[in-house]
Scaffold this motif. Sequence first.
Motif, short mmCIF file in Angstrom:
data_model
loop_
_atom_site.label_atom_id
_atom_site.label_comp_id
_atom_site.label_asym_id
_atom_site.label_seq_id
_atom_site.Cartn_x
_atom_site.Cartn_y
_atom_site.Cartn_z
N VAL A 18 57.53 39.15 38.99
CA VAL A 18 56.80 39.55 37.79
C VAL A 18 56.02 40.82 38.11
O VAL A 18 55.33 40.88 39.13
CB VAL A 18 55.82 38.44 37.34
N MET A 19 56.17 41.81 37.26
CA MET A 19 55.42 43.06 37.43
C MET A 19 54.42 43.18 36.30
O MET A 19 54.75 42.93 35.15
CB MET A 19 56.37 44.26 37.42
N GLY A 20 53.21 43.56 36.65
CA GLY A 20 52.18 43.81 35.65
C GLY A 20 51.66 45.22 35.81
O GLY A 20 51.65 45.76 36.91
N LYS A 21 51.23 45.80 34.73
CA LYS A 21 50.70 47.16 34.77
C LYS A 21 49.23 47.12 34.37
O LYS A 21 48.88 46.51 33.36
CB LYS A 21 51.47 48.06 33.81
N PHE A 27 42.45 46.32 38.65
CA PHE A 27 43.33 45.60 39.55
C PHE A 27 42.64 44.42 40.24
O PHE A 27 43.23 43.35 40.37
CB PHE A 27 43.93 46.56 40.59
N GLU A 28 41.41 44.58 40.67
CA GLU A 28 40.70 43.48 41.34
C GLU A 28 40.55 42.28 40.40
O GLU A 28 40.73 41.13 40.81
CB GLU A 28 39.33 43.93 41.85
N LYS A 29 40.22 42.55 39.16
CA LYS A 29 40.08 41.49 38.16
C LYS A 29 41.42 40.77 37.95
O LYS A 29 41.48 39.54 37.87
CB LYS A 29 39.58 42.09 36.85
N LEU A 30 42.50 41.54 37.88
CA LEU A 30 43.83 40.96 37.71
C LEU A 30 44.21 40.10 38.91
O LEU A 30 44.72 38.98 38.75
CB LEU A 30 44.87 42.07 37.51
N LYS A 31 43.94 40.59 40.13
CA LYS A 31 44.26 39.80 41.34
C LYS A 31 43.51 38.47 41.33
O LYS A 31 44.09 37.44 41.65
CB LYS A 31 43.89 40.58 42.60
N LYS A 32 42.24 38.48 40.99
CA LYS A 32 41.45 37.24 40.95
C LYS A 32 42.05 36.25 39.96
O LYS A 32 42.15 35.06 40.25
CB LYS A 32 40.00 37.54 40.54
N LYS A 35 45.39 34.82 41.33
CA LYS A 35 45.11 33.85 42.39
C LYS A 35 44.61 32.53 41.81
O LYS A 35 44.95 31.45 42.31
CB LYS A 35 44.08 34.40 43.38
N HIS A 36 43.81 32.61 40.77
CA HIS A 36 43.28 31.41 40.12
C HIS A 36 44.38 30.60 39.43
O HIS A 36 44.39 29.37 39.49
CB HIS A 36 42.20 31.81 39.12
N LEU A 37 45.32 31.29 38.77
CA LEU A 37 46.34 30.62 37.96
C LEU A 37 47.63 30.29 38.70
O LEU A 37 48.34 29.36 38.32
CB LEU A 37 46.69 31.51 36.75
N LEU A 42 49.49 31.45 48.55
CA LEU A 42 49.41 32.87 48.89
C LEU A 42 50.40 33.67 48.03
O LEU A 42 51.48 34.03 48.49
CB LEU A 42 49.72 33.06 50.38
N PRO A 43 50.05 33.94 46.77
CA PRO A 43 50.98 34.71 45.93
C PRO A 43 51.07 36.17 46.40
O PRO A 43 50.11 36.71 46.96
CB PRO A 43 50.36 34.64 44.54
N GLU A 44 52.22 36.78 46.19
CA GLU A 44 52.41 38.18 46.55
C GLU A 44 51.74 39.05 45.49
O GLU A 44 52.14 39.05 44.33
CB GLU A 44 53.91 38.51 46.61
N LEU A 45 50.72 39.79 45.90
CA LEU A 45 50.01 40.69 45.00
C LEU A 45 49.97 42.07 45.64
O LEU A 45 49.30 42.28 46.65
CB LEU A 45 48.58 40.20 44.75
N ILE A 46 50.72 43.01 45.07
CA ILE A 46 50.85 44.34 45.65
C ILE A 46 50.56 45.37 44.56
O ILE A 46 51.04 45.24 43.43
CB ILE A 46 52.27 44.56 46.19
N GLY A 47 49.78 46.38 44.90
CA GLY A 47 49.52 47.47 43.97
C GLY A 47 49.92 48.79 44.59
O GLY A 47 49.86 48.94 45.80
#
Length: 64
Positions: A18-21, A27-32, A35-37, A42-47
């Motif tokens: 899944v890609m998000g823009k 970005f920090e808010k999106l990562k949090k 991770k919560h949902l 350890l989900p893959e979160l790359i920016g």
Amino acid sequence: KSVYVWKNQKHNEPEVLVMGKTTQKQFEKLKKQIKHLHPYELPELIGWPIADGSSDYLNWLTKN
């Protein structure tokens, strides 16, 4: 399909990318939130930065 080692066990499982823009500022808010949902421990979160693009699109992205 994803092949990986997790906690010393090899896994071979289906996976969906899944890609998000968003903006760097958000970005920090999106990562949090991800991770919560997300069900993974350890989900893959790359920016990565946008090096270039349509100015109309980039303006729209920043505003929305």
